[in-house]
Design a protein around this motif. Sequence first.
Motif, short mmCIF file in Angstrom:
data_model
loop_
_atom_site.label_atom_id
_atom_site.label_comp_id
_atom_site.label_asym_id
_atom_site.label_seq_id
_atom_site.Cartn_x
_atom_site.Cartn_y
_atom_site.Cartn_z
N HIS A 1 -5.28 2.90 -6.85
CA HIS A 1 -5.42 3.74 -5.53
C HIS A 1 -4.89 3.34 -4.34
O HIS A 1 -4.17 3.94 -3.65
N ARG A 2 -4.92 1.86 -4.14
CA ARG A 2 -4.31 1.08 -3.22
C ARG A 2 -2.52 1.26 -3.18
O ARG A 2 -2.11 1.77 -2.07
N ALA B 1 -9.24 0.82 -8.34
CA ALA B 1 -8.95 0.46 -7.01
C ALA B 1 -7.74 0.26 -6.40
O ALA B 1 -7.32 0.43 -5.58
N GLU B 2 -7.20 -0.82 -7.44
CA GLU B 2 -5.49 -1.58 -6.87
C GLU B 2 -4.84 -0.24 -7.27
O GLU B 2 -3.67 -0.33 -6.47
N THR C 1 -13.58 5.23 -7.01
CA THR C 1 -12.38 4.48 -6.75
C THR C 1 -11.59 5.32 -6.01
O THR C 1 -10.45 5.01 -5.41
N ASP D 1 0.66 -1.17 -0.07
CA ASP D 1 0.05 0.08 -0.03
C ASP D 1 0.88 1.16 -0.01
O ASP D 1 1.95 1.20 0.58
N ASP D 2 0.56 2.27 -0.67
CA ASP D 2 0.87 3.60 -0.68
C ASP D 2 2.69 3.72 -1.08
O ASP D 2 3.24 4.34 -0.49
#
Length: 258
Positions: free
Chosen positions: A146-147, A143-144, A188, A120-121
Amino acid sequence: MSEADTTPMEAEFDTVAAWTEEAIGELGQAHAIPAACRGSGSPPELAWLAEGLGLQGDDPFLDAGAGLGGPAAWLTGYLHDRWRGPVLLAEPMTHAAAAARRIFDLPSVAAWSQDLPLPDDSVAAAWLLGVLCTTSDKRDVLAELHRVLRPGGRLGLLVLVAERELSESPEGNDFPTRSSLRADLEATGFRIDDQVDGAALPGAPEDWTARADAVDAVVRRDHGDHPQWQLAHDQEEVLGRVMERGDVVTVLLHATAQ
């Protein structure tokens, strides 16, 4: 998988990618970036996207659905005086992912954009070029992204969008509309900051197009009688027709992960 089971998308993005690597080896590295960017953006389009990524210093960058790696290789040259951060290419087609490593010496992993092998991030910016129009799982992909993007991270997109109902479409493509694309991004966690139609930007330089065409000619010379070349060629023919009619257009966007 037998040749009879190969889908047009696999032929276009994996088998022809391997043949493209062979043709680049024959013609020379000067042909590599133009050929490896085929279908993923011209220099004016890539420059418009690059300027919105905000990359600087050692910011980590992800190219999701990277293909043969041409756009990422172009980016490292374009931003070399302000950005020297790590680059990761993620590409689901194994031949293409391996070829990107060999051609451009860039880290590349075989992975779907819906399931990226990243924490993440972990990246400051990413781009997604011609990917959303090849999947029905658009919100899963976004969404992925964004993760893995840091809060406030920037995403560049090149998307083929449908302007009206299509009478024909390349097999495996799922073109969003402008309104559905906006809705998917907002749902998202992305804010659209800017967008432009590809037709509003200059075309590719003549020498760029000539080098890409030369590679295509070698691939056709060596493999034009192969069923998988014909599958990929048929895909390109259909896409060319719907774009020539204006049924499908290229849209570029800058978005921020909120």
